[in-house]
Design a protein around this motif. Structure first.
Motif, mmCIF file in Angstrom:
data_model
loop_
_atom_site.group_PDB
_atom_site.id
_atom_site.type_symbol
_atom_site.label_atom_id
_atom_site.label_comp_id
_atom_site.label_asym_id
_atom_site.label_seq_id
_atom_site.Cartn_x
_atom_site.Cartn_y
_atom_site.Cartn_z
ATOM 1 N N TYR A 71 0.702 -1.333 0.026
ATOM 2 C CA TYR A 71 -0.022 -0.078 0.056
ATOM 3 C C TYR A 71 0.709 1.197 0.214
ATOM 4 O O TYR A 71 1.866 1.425 0.829
ATOM 5 C CB TYR A 71 -0.834 -0.070 1.162
ATOM 6 N N VAL A 102 0.610 5.284 0.212
ATOM 7 C CA VAL A 102 -0.357 6.482 0.324
ATOM 8 C C VAL A 102 0.428 7.859 0.373
ATOM 9 O O VAL A 102 1.490 8.083 0.849
ATOM 10 C CB VAL A 102 -0.757 6.356 1.946
ATOM 11 N N ILE A 130 2.634 -0.827 4.510
ATOM 12 C CA ILE A 130 2.069 0.631 4.295
ATOM 13 C C ILE A 130 3.277 1.551 4.130
ATOM 14 O O ILE A 130 4.157 1.478 5.029
ATOM 15 C CB ILE A 130 1.123 1.050 5.521
ATOM 16 N N HIS A 131 3.327 2.203 2.983
ATOM 17 C CA HIS A 131 4.530 3.018 2.734
ATOM 18 C C HIS A 131 3.698 4.796 2.495
ATOM 19 O O HIS A 131 2.725 4.588 1.610
ATOM 20 C CB HIS A 131 5.092 2.562 1.503
ATOM 21 N N SER A 132 4.073 5.520 3.196
ATOM 22 C CA SER A 132 3.233 6.787 2.833
ATOM 23 C C SER A 132 4.373 8.136 2.826
ATOM 24 O O SER A 132 5.533 7.959 3.052
ATOM 25 C CB SER A 132 2.623 7.203 4.329
ATOM 26 N N GLU A 183 -3.674 5.556 7.158
ATOM 27 C CA GLU A 183 -3.124 4.509 7.767
ATOM 28 C C GLU A 183 -3.515 3.952 8.716
ATOM 29 O O GLU A 183 -3.597 2.658 8.955
ATOM 30 C CB GLU A 183 -1.379 4.999 8.239
ATOM 31 N N LEU A 202 -6.120 1.328 7.420
ATOM 32 C CA LEU A 202 -5.913 0.146 6.801
ATOM 33 C C LEU A 202 -5.317 -0.712 8.033
ATOM 34 O O LEU A 202 -5.511 -2.062 7.813
ATOM 35 C CB LEU A 202 -4.222 0.679 5.871
ATOM 36 N N ARG A 203 -4.693 -0.309 9.052
ATOM 37 C CA ARG A 203 -4.375 -1.086 10.128
ATOM 38 C C ARG A 203 -5.808 -1.746 10.670
ATOM 39 O O ARG A 203 -5.550 -2.991 11.098
ATOM 40 C CB ARG A 203 -3.556 -0.494 11.138
ATOM 41 N N VAL A 229 -2.984 11.353 5.584
ATOM 42 C CA VAL A 229 -1.912 10.146 5.620
ATOM 43 C C VAL A 229 -2.176 9.462 6.751
ATOM 44 O O VAL A 229 -2.375 8.224 6.796
ATOM 45 C CB VAL A 229 -0.530 10.505 5.469
ATOM 46 N N HIS A 230 -2.387 9.992 8.107
ATOM 47 C CA HIS A 230 -2.448 9.299 9.363
ATOM 48 C C HIS A 230 -3.741 8.700 9.362
ATOM 49 O O HIS A 230 -3.966 7.690 9.669
ATOM 50 C CB HIS A 230 -2.303 10.322 10.301
ATOM 51 N N SER A 271 1.744 -2.965 9.082
ATOM 52 C CA SER A 271 2.480 -1.644 9.118
ATOM 53 C C SER A 271 3.654 -1.693 7.844
ATOM 54 O O SER A 271 4.146 -0.659 7.350
ATOM 55 C CB SER A 271 3.044 -1.146 10.429
ATOM 56 N N GLN A 326 4.174 12.360 2.611
ATOM 57 C CA GLN A 326 3.267 13.479 2.649
ATOM 58 C C GLN A 326 3.644 14.741 1.878
ATOM 59 O O GLN A 326 4.888 15.138 1.967
ATOM 60 C CB GLN A 326 3.253 14.174 4.255
#
Length: 485
Positions: free
Chosen positions: A451, A453, A477-479, A464, A467-468, A460-461, A474, A481
């Motif tokens: 994933y 974001v 999940i790659h984000s 995330e 998704l959790r 973003v927060h 975690s 900003q």
């Protein structure tokens, strides 16, 4: 009656959900999921983890090493409070000096962490350094009356004046950074002020430590500290002098400009210089670069933008939302103008996070790195399943419509638009990208996907967290900003 987005769909032959539908076809072999026609993906996490550990260990060692050196000069009788305050001062000095390394845009050191993590760390460690720097004089004043006389700045010896200069410059830097918008400081003015104050802080602090001549009295200790000073100043010279000279030799020319929905524009660039053998510009889909629109590369107003074009094409494109003073200058660009590009940077890439399929979640202009990722996958003929969730306020201001239209029929792609302020004619998803919406559209085998974001900090927060709650690890999940710099 048709909506604005539906009209855009017809105009750009917009991407429809892939006919394969909502479920991943799979074959199971032990605990691995194998998709027909797709090589088995191998995670790159161990190598990245080792690099992170190496860089963090190096940073920690450089930061605390001076304490061990100066500790060898301790003499009895000064008291714990005095020695502890001095330790705080030296720690603040080394950590603040290391901020030059974080500001130098060194891709090797930042790649294992990502730009968000580096900028967040830069801010957090700066606050700790500020506390240590202010704690140094406060503890001294509390320890003994003989240190309080140094509060008379006009009659202080030079060593004390240097200390006050360093602390004052640090206070100004902190105030102008935290309340820049409230003080109505433009980004270019703040950027120059930030850089000048950083050099003043470090130079004045070094002068103070050497003029005190107590903990640095030994020759080899002075030699080490001089090495630190030279290294810190070299980083400043690298950023402000050497790197601009190198960029001046490798300008880029604007070859095309396209207006995009959502007050954005796509800028197409090609090199205006001859590539050296083996030195052609290349990047990974999802990376970004710092751009300067001026012909003068010494202007300290570079801004970071994600590439939106395929990593396999020679032309590099940036889709930029026109917000603020810098991006408004995009309107004045013309075909043929020269710009400077410092990059690529970042680890928000597919290559660093291989998987059997991908989910991209963006808001507004946060779609830009995903446009590059999808275009690259299409050029590679990759048919792994991809899901793109795009959040926007209005259906007629969706950035990326034109680029997505080019990908029709070339990808196993499902696009989900989420409009927060739709018109009465809108028949798609409304509101925001939340847990319920993701649960409704994601496939059953959602835990096997990676994933990505990209949006503002709050979004973003929120994503995330959603998704959790859906059971996504975690690690998957790659984000990134936008708007952090």
């Amino acid at each position: 009656m048709t909506t604005a987005l539906e009209r855009s769909h017809r105009e750009w032959a917009f991407v429809d959900p892939h006919p394969s539908g909502h479920r991943l076809e799979r074959l199971t072999t032990g605990h691995r999921m194998v998709h027909p026609g797709v090589p088995t993906a191998r995670r790159a996490a161990p190598a990245t983890g080792a690099r992170r550990l190496a860089w963090m260990s190096t940073h920690l060692l450089v930061a605390v090493a001076p304490l061990a050196l100066c500790g060898s000069t301790l003499r009895p009788g000064r008291g714990f409070v005095v020695d502890f305050s001095v330790a705080l001062g030296f720690l603040a000095l080394s950590v603040l000096g290391l901020q030059f390394a974080l500001a130098a845009r060194l891709s090797r050191s930042s790649a294992p962490f990502g730009i968000d993590a580096v900028l967040t760390y830069h801010r957090q460690i700066s606050f700790l350094a500020v506390l240590a720097a202010f704690g140094h004089p406060v503890l001294l004043f509390l320890a003994s009356d003989r240190y309080r006389v140094l509060m008379d700045v006009l009659h202080d010896p030079m060593r004390a004046k240097c200390a006050w200069l360093s602390v004052t410059a640090l206070a100004v830097l902190m105030v102008t950074s935290i309340w820049r918008r409230a003080l109505r400081l433009s980004y270019p003015v703040w950027h120059v002020l930030h850089s000048v104050l950083g050099v003043v802080i470090v130079l004045a602090a070094f002068a103070h430590a050497f003029l005190v001549d107590y903990y640095t009295s030994q020759f080899w200790v002075r030699l080490v500290w001089l090495g630190y000073l030279v290294a810190f100043l070299w980083l400043a010279v690298w950023v402000r002098l050497i790197k601009p000279v190198r960029l001046a030799r490798r300008p880029w020319r604007v070859v095309e400009l396209w207006p995009e929905p959502g007050d954005s524009v796509t800028v197409g660039l090609e090199p205006a210089f001859r590539h050296r053998r083996g030195r052609a510009f290349s990047f990974k889909a999802g990376q970004f670069a710092w751009i300067l629109l001026s012909r003068n590369p010494f202007t300290p107003t570079y801004h970071p933008f994600s590439m939106s074009s395929s990593a396999l094409r020679s032309r590099v494109e940036f889709t930029i939302k026109q917000v603020g003073e810098f991006t408004d200058s995009i309107r004045r660009l013309k075909v043929g103008d020269l710009v400077h590009v410092d990059g690529p940077h970042g680890s928000f890439t597919l290559e660093d996070n291989p998987a059997m399929g991908y989910v991209f979640i963006g808001a507004g202009v946060g779609v830009t790195p995903f446009l590059s990722m999808l275009a690259t996958l299409a050029d590679q003929g990759d048919q792994r399943p991809c899901y793109l969730f795009l959040g926007n306020r209005y259906e007629d201001r969706v950035t990326g419509v034109r680029q997505l239209a080019r990908l029709k029929g070339r990808l196993n792609l499902r696009v989900v638009h989420v409009i927060s302020k739709p018109s009465e004619q809108w028949r798609g998803d409304r509101g925001r990208i939340d847990t319920a919406l993701l649960d409704r559209h994601l496939p059953v085998e959602r835990r096997c996907l990676e994933y990505f974001v990209c949006a503002g900090e709050e979004t973003v927060h929120s994503v995330e967290g959603s998704l959790r709650r859906l059971g996504i690890s975690s690690d998957n999940i790659h984000s990134e900003q936008f708007g952090m710099v």
